[in-house]
Design a protein around this motif. Sequence first.
Motif, short mmCIF file in Angstrom:
data_model
loop_
_atom_site.label_atom_id
_atom_site.label_comp_id
_atom_site.label_asym_id
_atom_site.label_seq_id
_atom_site.Cartn_x
_atom_site.Cartn_y
_atom_site.Cartn_z
N ASN A 132 0.83 -1.22 0.00
CA ASN A 132 0.00 0.00 0.00
C ASN A 132 0.86 1.27 0.00
OD1 ASN A 132 0.79 -0.76 2.65
ND2 ASN A 132 -0.63 0.73 3.50
N GLN A 133 2.17 1.11 0.16
CA GLN A 133 3.08 2.26 0.14
C GLN A 133 4.02 2.16 -1.06
OE1 GLN A 133 3.35 2.82 5.00
NE2 GLN A 133 5.23 2.57 3.86
N VAL A 134 4.68 3.27 -1.34
CA VAL A 134 5.71 3.29 -2.40
C VAL A 134 6.92 4.03 -1.83
CG1 VAL A 134 6.11 3.64 -4.88
CG2 VAL A 134 3.78 3.70 -4.00
N CYS A 135 7.56 3.44 -0.84
CA CYS A 135 8.65 4.15 -0.15
C CYS A 135 9.81 4.45 -1.10
CB CYS A 135 9.16 3.32 1.02
SG CYS A 135 7.86 2.89 2.16
N GLU A 136 10.39 5.59 -0.87
CA GLU A 136 11.46 6.08 -1.75
C GLU A 136 12.61 5.07 -1.89
OE1 GLU A 136 11.84 9.94 -2.06
OE2 GLU A 136 13.94 10.04 -2.67
N HIS A 137 12.92 4.36 -0.82
CA HIS A 137 14.12 3.52 -0.84
C HIS A 137 13.84 2.03 -0.90
CE1 HIS A 137 16.08 7.09 1.42
NE2 HIS A 137 15.95 7.32 0.13
N CYS A 138 12.62 1.67 -1.26
CA CYS A 138 12.24 0.25 -1.19
C CYS A 138 13.16 -0.64 -2.03
CB CYS A 138 10.82 0.10 -1.68
SG CYS A 138 10.22 -1.58 -1.56
N HIS A 139 13.76 -1.64 -1.40
CA HIS A 139 14.66 -2.52 -2.15
C HIS A 139 13.87 -3.57 -2.94
CE1 HIS A 139 14.25 -5.31 1.31
NE2 HIS A 139 14.53 -6.23 0.42
N HIS A 190 11.90 7.30 11.32
CA HIS A 190 12.36 8.35 12.25
C HIS A 190 11.26 8.65 13.27
CE1 HIS A 190 14.51 12.06 13.52
NE2 HIS A 190 15.56 11.36 13.10
N TRP A 191 11.66 9.30 14.35
CA TRP A 191 10.67 9.65 15.37
C TRP A 191 10.01 11.00 15.07
CZ3 TRP A 191 15.91 9.09 16.47
CH2 TRP A 191 16.63 10.27 16.66
N THR A 192 10.43 11.61 13.94
CA THR A 192 9.77 12.86 13.55
C THR A 192 8.93 12.63 12.29
OG1 THR A 192 11.68 13.52 12.24
CG2 THR A 192 11.59 14.34 14.51
N ARG A 193 7.85 13.41 12.18
CA ARG A 193 6.92 13.26 11.06
C ARG A 193 7.62 13.57 9.73
NH1 ARG A 193 3.32 16.09 13.11
NH2 ARG A 193 1.94 14.41 13.79
N GLY A 194 8.38 14.67 9.70
CA GLY A 194 8.97 15.14 8.44
C GLY A 194 9.85 14.10 7.78
N LYS A 195 10.74 13.51 8.58
CA LYS A 195 11.69 12.56 7.99
C LYS A 195 10.99 11.27 7.57
CE LYS A 195 16.06 12.75 8.69
NZ LYS A 195 17.44 12.82 9.09
N THR A 196 10.01 10.85 8.36
CA THR A 196 9.29 9.61 8.03
C THR A 196 8.49 9.80 6.74
OG1 THR A 196 9.18 9.01 10.35
CG2 THR A 196 7.59 7.95 8.89
N LYS A 205 8.90 11.94 4.38
CA LYS A 205 9.75 12.17 3.21
C LYS A 205 10.13 10.84 2.56
CE LYS A 205 14.43 13.68 2.07
NZ LYS A 205 15.18 12.44 2.19
N GLN A 206 10.45 9.87 3.40
CA GLN A 206 10.90 8.60 2.85
C GLN A 206 9.75 7.68 2.45
OE1 GLN A 206 12.96 4.56 4.36
NE2 GLN A 206 13.80 6.40 5.27
N ARG A 207 8.64 7.74 3.21
CA ARG A 207 7.61 6.72 3.01
C ARG A 207 6.28 7.25 2.48
NH1 ARG A 207 9.92 2.18 5.55
NH2 ARG A 207 8.02 0.99 5.48
N GLY A 208 6.17 8.57 2.38
CA GLY A 208 4.95 9.14 1.81
C GLY A 208 4.17 9.96 2.83
N ASP A 209 3.42 10.94 2.32
CA ASP A 209 2.65 11.81 3.21
C ASP A 209 1.64 11.01 4.02
OD1 ASP A 209 3.99 14.00 2.41
OD2 ASP A 209 2.49 14.66 0.94
#
Lengths: 112, 351
Positions: free
Chosen positions: B65-72, B166-172, B174-178
């Motif tokens: 259900n996600q399209v994370c930026e770094h998905c291997h 990450h424990w912050t919203r912004g970093k999480t 950014k990598q995994r989607g809004d």
Amino acid sequence: MADQSYYDPKDLRKFGKITDWQEDLGSKFFEYYNSVFQEGALTAREKSLIALAVAHTERCPYCIDAYTKDGLQRGITKEEMMEAVHVGAAIQSGASLVHGVQMMNKVNKLDG
Amino acid sequence: MKTQSLKKRDSELAQAKRQLEILSNGIFQDGELPTFAEKIAENGHFPLRPRRLEILQINVGYMCNQVCEHCHVDAGPDRKEIMTRETMQQCLDVIKRTGAHTLDLTGGAPEMNPDFRWFVEEAAKAGISDFIVRSNLTIIRANKKYYDLPEFFKKYNIHVVSSMPHWTRGKTDKQRGDGVFDASIEALKMLNAVGYGMPDSPLKLDLVYNPSGAFLPGDQAGLQAHFKKALLEDFGIQFHDLFAITNLPISRFLDYLIASDNYEDYMYALVEAYNPAAVQNVMCTNTLSVSWDGWLYDCDFNQMLGLGVASPVKHISEYQEDLLQDRKIVISQHCYGCTAGAGSSCQGAVV
Ligand code: SF4
Ligand code: SF4
């Protein structure tokens, strides 16, 4: 050549090579350096932020690159990093300004 | 934030062959950096061989259900590859026969496979001591039909391992989607509510941290302490352990490294951080990976690179442990990701 400068980011990779021409002193430096950054009374995270602030006051591009990366590796946020840079900047400008007292003293002595 | 897999975007990096070319050429071909084979040979670890099989990792499909930026895995909603019940049955037959004590279900989002619950119920009967499901957390909040997953996991004493960049919203985000951070927090609260992650609870909830950019993970213990403090103070959330894992230079992370002009520096960083002590414990030495269509690989990364096991036994349907144990592990430069610093595996640091 326009695309050359005194600093090449790739040179940071070669930092370890400073031991090549002076093995003993170079190794002593790295031993000391590595000990400084171990967890101690200050956490390694706190030390990383101090290093980042000093990297800016020293205006060393290599150290800025290295401790920005180190901060990211430790989960330090960009807001925290910028605060550290301000701490360095504040001390640096304070250090300039506090010499204003010397200037004032001199003015008062010469022309008071 | 891209919203489609490399495959859907017709990117050349969707081809495993192209990724392997990049990893084999350039700085490695011209001798600027040693290849992984050369590096491990320095300590007498070449060829790399498996020890006893302890973990069977099964990838039940690339749908997510996600399209994370770094998905291997290059997973996403547009990926349709999922394991059939027939292949699951072949896996179950093997699970009953092997001495592996850990079963590790991964994906994509494994819960999206329509036979996921059936498989868990059947596999649970096999008496595995550690039954892991790698959940991306947001799936629990994605649709009403998944809301009861925490209860379902509890019923089968599933060990939940979840990604949390990450424990912050912004970093999480950014990598995994809004919205991923908020949904993950909600899901963690639901897991805590049924007993997962509480200090003395046997219901294990571990988090996986991977860096949000082109840098290596720092000290796992330091990161864990920060995660624990922040999630508890900000949201009242508890969990057991944090696994810090290194992003391997394959698939969407490789795409990101190249697009952001970080590839060479990243490979340098991996090679520089090479830790010979990590080599003995890389996960391919005690794990076997099964793809959605039943093929066998040394690990999930080799699976994504199309590097099948170097053994006469190639598919789960023809499984023979003694023949498989005799194989040489297939390696390339992406393996540096498993041996950098404290090492990296699905269980985090290895030294
Ligand atoms: S949740 Fe996992 S499988 Fe899904 S896209 Fe993200 S990294 Fe890939
Ligand atoms: S990438 Fe796979 S094969 Fe290579 S060292 Fe890691 S686990 Fe082993």
